[in-house]
Scaffold this motif. Structure first.
Motif, mmCIF file in Angstrom:
data_model
loop_
_atom_site.group_PDB
_atom_site.id
_atom_site.type_symbol
_atom_site.label_atom_id
_atom_site.label_comp_id
_atom_site.label_asym_id
_atom_site.label_seq_id
_atom_site.Cartn_x
_atom_site.Cartn_y
_atom_site.Cartn_z
ATOM 1 N N LEU A 45 0.822 -1.209 0.000
ATOM 2 C CA LEU A 45 0.000 0.000 0.000
ATOM 3 C C LEU A 45 0.857 1.260 0.000
ATOM 4 N N LEU A 46 2.004 1.192 0.653
ATOM 5 C CA LEU A 46 2.909 2.342 0.686
ATOM 6 C C LEU A 46 3.612 2.565 -0.641
ATOM 7 N N LEU A 47 3.636 1.537 -1.480
ATOM 8 C CA LEU A 47 4.334 1.621 -2.764
ATOM 9 C C LEU A 47 3.383 1.891 -3.925
ATOM 10 N N ASP A 48 2.154 2.290 -3.640
ATOM 11 C CA ASP A 48 1.181 2.618 -4.669
ATOM 12 C C ASP A 48 1.656 3.867 -5.421
ATOM 13 N N ALA A 49 1.825 3.754 -6.713
ATOM 14 C CA ALA A 49 2.304 4.881 -7.514
ATOM 15 C C ALA A 49 1.289 6.008 -7.601
ATOM 16 N N ALA A 50 0.023 5.743 -7.247
ATOM 17 C CA ALA A 50 -1.024 6.757 -7.343
ATOM 18 C C ALA A 50 -1.131 7.616 -6.085
ATOM 19 N N LEU A 51 -0.266 7.412 -5.095
ATOM 20 C CA LEU A 51 -0.325 8.218 -3.883
ATOM 21 C C LEU A 51 -0.089 9.695 -4.210
ATOM 22 N N CYS A 52 -0.721 10.554 -3.431
ATOM 23 C CA CYS A 52 -0.641 11.994 -3.645
ATOM 24 C C CYS A 52 0.759 12.503 -3.314
ATOM 25 N N ASP A 53 1.315 13.334 -4.191
ATOM 26 C CA ASP A 53 2.677 13.847 -3.989
ATOM 27 C C ASP A 53 2.691 15.258 -3.403
ATOM 28 N N GLY A 54 1.522 15.771 -3.019
ATOM 29 C CA GLY A 54 1.443 17.094 -2.414
ATOM 30 C C GLY A 54 0.129 17.762 -2.757
ATOM 31 N N PHE A 55 -0.087 18.957 -2.186
ATOM 32 C CA PHE A 55 -1.357 19.658 -2.363
ATOM 33 C C PHE A 55 -1.129 21.097 -2.807
ATOM 34 N N ASP A 56 -2.047 21.591 -3.664
ATOM 35 C CA ASP A 56 -2.088 22.986 -4.100
ATOM 36 C C ASP A 56 -3.448 23.571 -3.734
ATOM 37 N N PHE A 57 -3.627 24.834 -4.022
ATOM 38 C CA PHE A 57 -4.856 25.523 -3.648
ATOM 39 C C PHE A 57 -5.930 25.355 -4.731
ATOM 40 N N PRO A 58 -7.213 25.499 -4.371
ATOM 41 C CA PRO A 58 -8.297 25.123 -5.288
ATOM 42 C C PRO A 58 -8.702 26.192 -6.282
ATOM 43 N N ALA A 59 -8.253 27.442 -6.102
ATOM 44 C CA ALA A 59 -8.631 28.524 -7.006
ATOM 45 C C ALA A 59 -7.428 29.412 -7.232
ATOM 46 N N ASP A 111 -16.707 36.291 -9.355
ATOM 47 C CA ASP A 111 -15.958 35.031 -9.441
ATOM 48 C C ASP A 111 -16.774 33.888 -10.041
ATOM 49 N N ALA A 112 -18.006 34.132 -10.426
ATOM 50 C CA ALA A 112 -18.824 33.088 -11.041
ATOM 51 C C ALA A 112 -18.173 32.616 -12.331
ATOM 52 N N GLY A 113 -18.075 31.316 -12.492
ATOM 53 C CA GLY A 113 -17.478 30.739 -13.692
ATOM 54 C C GLY A 113 -15.980 30.561 -13.629
ATOM 55 N N GLN A 114 -15.362 30.960 -12.508
ATOM 56 C CA GLN A 114 -13.916 30.768 -12.379
ATOM 57 C C GLN A 114 -13.603 29.294 -12.088
ATOM 58 N N SER A 115 -12.476 28.855 -12.591
ATOM 59 C CA SER A 115 -12.113 27.440 -12.486
ATOM 60 C C SER A 115 -11.877 27.023 -11.035
ATOM 61 N N VAL A 116 -12.277 25.790 -10.719
ATOM 62 C CA VAL A 116 -11.998 25.149 -9.435
ATOM 63 C C VAL A 116 -11.156 23.915 -9.721
ATOM 64 N N TYR A 117 -10.084 23.748 -8.943
ATOM 65 C CA TYR A 117 -9.129 22.677 -9.200
ATOM 66 C C TYR A 117 -9.089 21.689 -8.037
ATOM 67 N N GLN A 175 -6.118 19.441 -11.521
ATOM 68 C CA GLN A 175 -7.058 19.180 -12.606
ATOM 69 C C GLN A 175 -8.322 19.998 -12.365
ATOM 70 N N GLN A 176 -8.844 20.653 -13.400
ATOM 71 C CA GLN A 176 -10.081 21.403 -13.238
ATOM 72 C C GLN A 176 -11.238 20.433 -13.026
ATOM 73 N N ILE A 177 -12.003 20.665 -11.964
ATOM 74 C CA ILE A 177 -13.129 19.772 -11.648
ATOM 75 C C ILE A 177 -14.473 20.451 -11.856
ATOM 76 N N GLY A 178 -14.463 21.719 -12.227
ATOM 77 C CA GLY A 178 -15.690 22.475 -12.460
ATOM 78 C C GLY A 178 -15.401 23.952 -12.344
ATOM 79 N N VAL A 179 -16.475 24.740 -12.209
ATOM 80 C CA VAL A 179 -16.331 26.181 -12.032
ATOM 81 C C VAL A 179 -17.203 26.612 -10.860
ATOM 82 N N ILE A 180 -16.938 27.820 -10.367
ATOM 83 C CA ILE A 180 -17.752 28.362 -9.280
ATOM 84 C C ILE A 180 -19.136 28.700 -9.834
ATOM 85 N N ALA A 181 -20.174 28.155 -9.185
ATOM 86 C CA ALA A 181 -21.537 28.345 -9.651
ATOM 87 C C ALA A 181 -22.044 29.740 -9.295
ATOM 88 N N ARG A 182 -22.944 30.240 -10.116
ATOM 89 C CA ARG A 182 -23.583 31.526 -9.815
ATOM 90 C C ARG A 182 -24.618 31.304 -8.715
#
Length: 391
Positions: A45-59, A111-117, A175-182
């Protein structure tokens, strides 16, 4: 070398005398061919290549900064305001942990329609209608290694439009997962972000806001990407050597006399759990009253590390000055001080004789290897090598 002998307890000394009087058990041959990972599921489980390598901000940009352009007026606005919010109850999704409301600095619906990551790589758990037209709540599960332990965090994004995600979809960091809704009617727009950490069997961490969680985990270890890494699995009584995610060797190990749980103080007879480096190597013979019970070699690990120090500081077990010194040593990959309440002088060594097969609890906090395995490991494990000590 007399100080190194502190890892041998008096009762362990008596037990060793008994073992020494017995016929020496032949050393099990170290595996030099790569076993299949399915044979060691916990370490796999510790050797899973899909493990998260860090975090960034959502907007905004990766740091949650930068300008954005109002979709309606085409005017530019600079940056985002972040407002902490208390746990929400009674809505379509209960969020029982602190969150944040992200609003564009232009105010209103700018900010409506701005990308969310996605804040990090992971897998979509759910996409839920939050009760308003074309507005969704997205839940993404992130698995990552922190201080040698596999952890899971779930990020929640409320007020999302135009998402095409569905449960089970993999997502990448940023990765963009959507946009901020109105907002409905005159309701303001904005992104509600929450993060909940789900860690089984690990010490509880202080409650953090999402931004604080992200700032403390911008870069994370992914063991499968390491050129070489050693992983000691206490439950397995095994030490594993991986190179670029490939298992190349295993060694049976003996643990401390109180092996359950991480080491937190001097004299607790526990083996550390966490991410450490090799800071010292020496071959015997060793002097002192218990020198024989170090066997033929000594390999010291960098306990306590920065995580051990910060947890101890939060609990009032060490001073801020001591914490700073330990953190500095960890960052510089140097030997940390051993004369605090956390203890030190922990490493890998042999024993007075080869202990028999089966779980063995011998030391004050060290790992013990049989002679042939110890000498093979001594040649493999270089100064500065990375070792994970896992529960």
């Amino acid at each position: 070398m007399r100080s190194l002998c502190l890892c041998i307890w008096v009762s362990g000394f008596v037990a060793a005398l008994t073992l020494a009087a017995q016929e020496v058990v032949p050393v099990a041959e170290t595996q030099t061919q790569s076993p299949a990972l399915h044979e060691v599921p916990r370490v796999a489980l510790l050797l899973d290549a899909a493990l998260c390598d860090g975090f960034d901000f959502p907007a905004g940009d990766v740091n949650g900064k930068g300008s954005y352009r109002d979709k309606s007026t085409r005017r530019y606005h600079q940056g985002w305001s972040i407002t902490p919010v208390l746990p929400e109850a009674g809505g379509s999704v209960d969020v029982a942990f602190p969150g944040e409301l992200w609003n564009g600095q232009g105010g209103g619906a700018t900010d409506a329609g701005q990308s969310v990551y996605a804040i990090g790589s992971g897998t979509v758990r759910s996409v839920i209608d939050d009760g308003a037209a074309e507005r969704s709540v997205i839940e993404i599960e992130h698995r990552f290694v922190e201080n040698g332990t596999l952890r899971t965090a779930v990020s929640y994004y409320k007020g999302i439009a135009d998402t095409k995600l569905k449960p089970g979809d993999p997502v990448k960091r940023r990765q963009q997962i959507g946009v901020i809704a109105r907002g409905a009617g005159d309701a303001p727009t904005g992104l509600m972000l929450g993060i909940q950490v789900e860690t089984a069997g690990a010490p509880a961490s202080p409650t953090l806001t999402p931004s604080a969680f992200i700032r403390e985990r911008r870069k994370l270890l992914v063991p499968s990407r390491e050129p070489e890494i050693f992983i000691a699995m206490k439950q397995d009584y095994r030490l594993y050597l991986f190179r670029k995610g490939k298992l190349v060797s295993t060694f049976p190990i003996a643990l401390s006399q109180d092996p359950i749980g991480p080491k937190t103080r001097e004299g607790d007879n526990r083996t550390p759990e966490g991410e450490y480096r090799i800071t010292q190597k020496a071959k015997g013979p060793f002097g002192g009253d218990y020198g024989d019970y170090l066997g033929k070699a000594w390999i010291r690990i960098s306990y306590p590390n920065a995580y051990d120090a910060r947890l101890a500081l939060a609990e009032g077990r060490i001073t801020e000055s001591q914490c700073t010194t330990i953190v500095s040593a960890t960052n510089a990959r140097k030997m940390p001080p051993a004369k605090t309440s956390l203890g030190g002088g922990v490493g890998i060594h042999g024993w007075a004789s080869d202990w028999p097969d089966g779980p063995q609890h011998l030391t004050w906090g060290c790992l013990s290897l049989r002679e042939a395995d110890l000498m093979a490991l001594y040649d493999l494990m270089q100064q500065g090598a990375l070792i994970l000590m896992h529960p």
